[in-house]
Design a protein around this motif. Structure first.
Motif, PDB file in Angstrom:
ATOM      1  N   UNK A   1     -16.774  13.705  -3.237  1.00 39.18           N
ATOM      2  CA  UNK A   1     -15.480  13.137  -2.898  1.00 39.18           C
ATOM      3  C   UNK A   1     -14.547  13.038  -4.101  1.00 39.18           C
ATOM      4  N   UNK A   2     -13.286  13.306  -3.845  1.00 38.41           N
ATOM      5  CA  UNK A   2     -12.199  12.905  -4.729  1.00 38.41           C
ATOM      6  C   UNK A   2     -11.528  11.728  -4.029  1.00 38.41           C
ATOM      7  N   UNK A   3     -11.756  10.527  -4.539  1.00 34.75           N
ATOM      8  CA  UNK A   3     -11.117   9.345  -3.973  1.00 34.75           C
ATOM      9  C   UNK A   3      -9.859   9.025  -4.761  1.00 34.75           C
ATOM     10  N   UNK A   4      -8.960   8.271  -4.157  1.00 35.40           N
ATOM     11  CA  UNK A   4      -7.636   8.058  -4.735  1.00 35.40           C
ATOM     12  C   UNK A   4      -7.134   6.692  -4.290  1.00 35.40           C
ATOM     13  N   UNK A   5      -6.691   5.883  -5.250  1.00 29.47           N
ATOM     14  CA  UNK A   5      -6.220   4.538  -4.894  1.00 29.47           C
ATOM     15  C   UNK A   5      -5.026   4.598  -3.947  1.00 29.47           C
ATOM     16  N   UNK A   6      -4.112   5.542  -4.183  1.00 28.28           N
ATOM     17  CA  UNK A   6      -2.940   5.678  -3.316  1.00 28.28           C
ATOM     18  C   UNK A   6      -3.344   6.154  -1.923  1.00 28.28           C
ATOM     19  N   UNK A   7      -4.130   7.217  -1.852  1.00 21.03           N
ATOM     20  CA  UNK A   7      -4.489   7.790  -0.554  1.00 21.03           C
ATOM     21  C   UNK A   7      -5.287   6.793   0.289  1.00 21.03           C
ATOM     22  N   UNK A   8      -6.151   6.024  -0.354  1.00 18.81           N
ATOM     23  CA  UNK A   8      -6.973   5.059   0.387  1.00 18.81           C
ATOM     24  C   UNK A   8      -6.119   3.934   0.955  1.00 18.81           C
ATOM     25  N   UNK A   9      -5.308   3.318   0.095  1.00 17.53           N
ATOM     26  CA  UNK A   9      -4.452   2.228   0.576  1.00 17.53           C
ATOM     27  C   UNK A   9      -3.343   2.753   1.476  1.00 17.53           C
ATOM     28  N   UNK A  10      -2.877   3.983   1.207  1.00 19.14           N
ATOM     29  CA  UNK A  10      -1.798   4.559   2.000  1.00 19.14           C
ATOM     30  C   UNK A  10      -2.200   4.945   3.401  1.00 19.14           C
ATOM     31  N   UNK A  11      -3.508   5.025   3.650  1.00 19.34           N
ATOM     32  CA  UNK A  11      -3.960   5.359   5.000  1.00 19.34           C
ATOM     33  C   UNK A  11      -4.389   4.140   5.798  1.00 19.34           C
ATOM     34  N   UNK A  12      -4.738   3.041   5.126  1.00 17.38           N
ATOM     35  CA  UNK A  12      -5.331   1.901   5.831  1.00 17.38           C
ATOM     36  C   UNK A  12      -4.584   0.577   5.638  1.00 17.38           C
ATOM     37  N   UNK A  13      -3.686   0.521   4.666  1.00 15.30           N
ATOM     38  CA  UNK A  13      -3.053  -0.764   4.350  1.00 15.30           C
ATOM     39  C   UNK A  13      -1.537  -0.687   4.388  1.00 15.30           C
ATOM     40  N   UNK A  14      -0.964   0.427   3.977  1.00 17.68           N
ATOM     41  CA  UNK A  14       0.490   0.547   3.853  1.00 17.68           C
ATOM     42  C   UNK A  14       1.035   1.654   4.736  1.00 17.68           C
ATOM     43  N   UNK A  15       2.349   1.604   4.962  1.00  9.92           N
ATOM     44  CA  UNK A  15       3.017   2.626   5.763  1.00  9.92           C
ATOM     45  C   UNK A  15       4.495   2.648   5.366  1.00  9.92           C
ATOM     46  N   UNK A  16       4.989   3.775   4.849  1.00 10.52           N
ATOM     47  CA  UNK A  16       6.387   3.819   4.398  1.00 10.52           C
ATOM     48  C   UNK A  16       7.397   3.790   5.535  1.00 10.52           C
ATOM     49  N   UNK A  17       6.923   3.885   6.764  1.00 11.27           N
ATOM     50  CA  UNK A  17       7.826   3.872   7.917  1.00 11.27           C
ATOM     51  C   UNK A  17       8.125   2.457   8.412  1.00 11.27           C
ATOM     52  N   UNK A  18       7.394   1.467   7.936  1.00 11.16           N
ATOM     53  CA  UNK A  18       7.581   0.107   8.447  1.00 11.16           C
ATOM     54  C   UNK A  18       8.476  -0.709   7.513  1.00 11.16           C
ATOM     55  N   UNK A  19       9.225  -1.670   8.052  1.00 12.67           N
ATOM     56  CA  UNK A  19      10.161  -2.456   7.229  1.00 12.67           C
ATOM     57  C   UNK A  19       9.487  -3.209   6.088  1.00 12.67           C
ATOM     58  N   UNK A  20       8.269  -3.711   6.322  1.00  9.88           N
ATOM     59  CA  UNK A  20       7.594  -4.461   5.260  1.00  9.88           C
ATOM     60  C   UNK A  20       6.653  -3.589   4.436  1.00  9.88           C
ATOM     61  N   UNK A  21       6.603  -2.297   4.758  1.00  7.56           N
ATOM     62  CA  UNK A  21       5.758  -1.379   4.003  1.00  7.56           C
ATOM     63  C   UNK A  21       4.287  -1.452   4.340  1.00  7.56           C
TER      64      UNK A  21
END
Length: 350
Positions: free
Chosen positions: A199-219
């Motif tokens: 695996x190549x793991x990534x702090x951005x990719x991990x949080x960006x898939x399960x915790x954050x979303x750039x489409x939502x008002x609060x992110x």
């Protein structure tokens, strides 16, 4: 039981920097980037294909097509020598994308494997033994999302790499249409079942898939309350630390993310889904304006016992995504300070 994180163990972690994620001007050459990375104290780089192409064009003073592999391979050889002069290892070649899932008998599948053979030549030329493969972003309907097809292609690629004693680091991209989370890529790696695939793991990719979303008002991820999100996130990170063997993690890439000033539209733009657009321009170094729980991801990975490469991979065009001007050496030094701060913050004992 999860591994305890001691500061003493973190001092042995080799630190790398992705060559594609430094330089804010077209005039910045790869040699200048490498000098800045080396002077900041990094011991290795992830070498990006666009940097090989740019180096070839600057050397030959002409455009070089992305399939002109004789000229690209010669450039990769030069880059390998340049890295040695600067005391940098080439830890990985990246990003090998949109490979898996093309139907048998199609020109696209044939081209994918032709490209794979050429990239193996690039690996030999620059002196690396690891290839980063990103989980395909399937925009075109003709690419399969069937797990059997995905696993078949990755096994074939793994076997090609194994003939050269090379490894594959498979990464979840948070905008991927078939493997956007760490669980999804880990399930695929288990099914591929090859000793040279991890695996190549990534702090951005991990949080960006399960915790954050750039489409939502609060992110934050949509469709759940903040309390539910926090619970799900903690459970996911605990599962990561207990599920993945340390020897199946090949590298952890480090970056944060800005919350977009206005929510992204839910549509493809410039060939990228919203999360891909976010990844392309809104990824600062840790502690420089981002908002993701990257320490949680880092701790979860370290609790597996992993002490391999940490690699800074940031795409920082400022909080508005419109661009950022900086001096290479100073910027590289700041990223190293950021990396050391992260290591200090995640340590649980001395």
């Amino acid at each position: 039981m999860a591994e305890q994180i001691s500061m003493a163990s973190l001092r042995s972690i080799p630190l790398s920097y992705a060559s594609c994620s430094i330089g804010c001007k077209p005039s910045h050459t790869l040699a200048q980037k490498l000098a800045a990375i080396s002077s900041a104290g990094y011991v290795a780089i992830e070498l990006s294909f666009p940097d090989i192409k740019q180096y070839a064009e600057q050397k030959l003073n002409k455009p070089v097509q992305p399939d002109n592999f004789p000229e690209l391979t010669a450039a990769a050889e030069d880059i390998g020598r340049l890295c040695k002069q600067m005391s940098l290892d080439v830890m990985m070649l990246q990003p090998f994308a949109n490979f898996e899932g093309w139907p048998k008998g199609t020109v696209e599948r044939e081209n994918s494997f032709t490209r794979a053979r050429a990239w193996i030549q690039l690996m030999e030329a620059c002196g690396t033994e690891m290839l980063q493969v990103g989980s395909t972003d399937i925009i075109e309907d003709k690419i399969s999302t069937d797990r059997e097809d995905i696993v078949r292609d990755l096994r074939d690629l793994a076997d090609m790499l194994a003939k050269h004693k090379f490894r594959m680091a498979y990464e979840n991209w948070c905008w991927s249409t078939h493997a956007s989370t760490w669980r999804a890529v880990w399930d695929i790696v288990k099914e591929v079942d090859r000793p040279n695939v991890g695996l190549c793991l990534d702090t951005f990719q991990t949080a960006g898939s399960e915790w954050a979303d750039p489409r939502s008002p609060d992110g934050l991820l949509q469709g759940v309350s903040k309390a539910e999100l926090e619970t799900q996130w903690k459970e996911s990170m605990a599962a990561l630390s207990k599920t993945i063997p340390a020897n199946k993690i090949y590298v952890l890439q480090i970056s944060d993310a800005y919350k977009p000033p206005t929510p992204f539209e839910d549509k493809i733009k410039g060939g990228l889904r919203p999360q891909g657009q976010w990844s392309h321009d809104f990824r600062p170094m840790p502690y420089d304006g981002g908002y993701l729980p990257i320490e949680d991801v880092t701790k979860a990975v370290l609790r597996t016992g992993f002490r391999g490469y940490f690699s800074m991979e940031i795409f920082d065009n400022g909080p508005d995504g419109k661009g950022k001007d900086y001096e290479l050496a100073q910027f590289a030094k700041k990223t190293m300070e950021s990396m050391q701060r992260l290591l200090k913050n995640v340590a649980e004992t001395s």
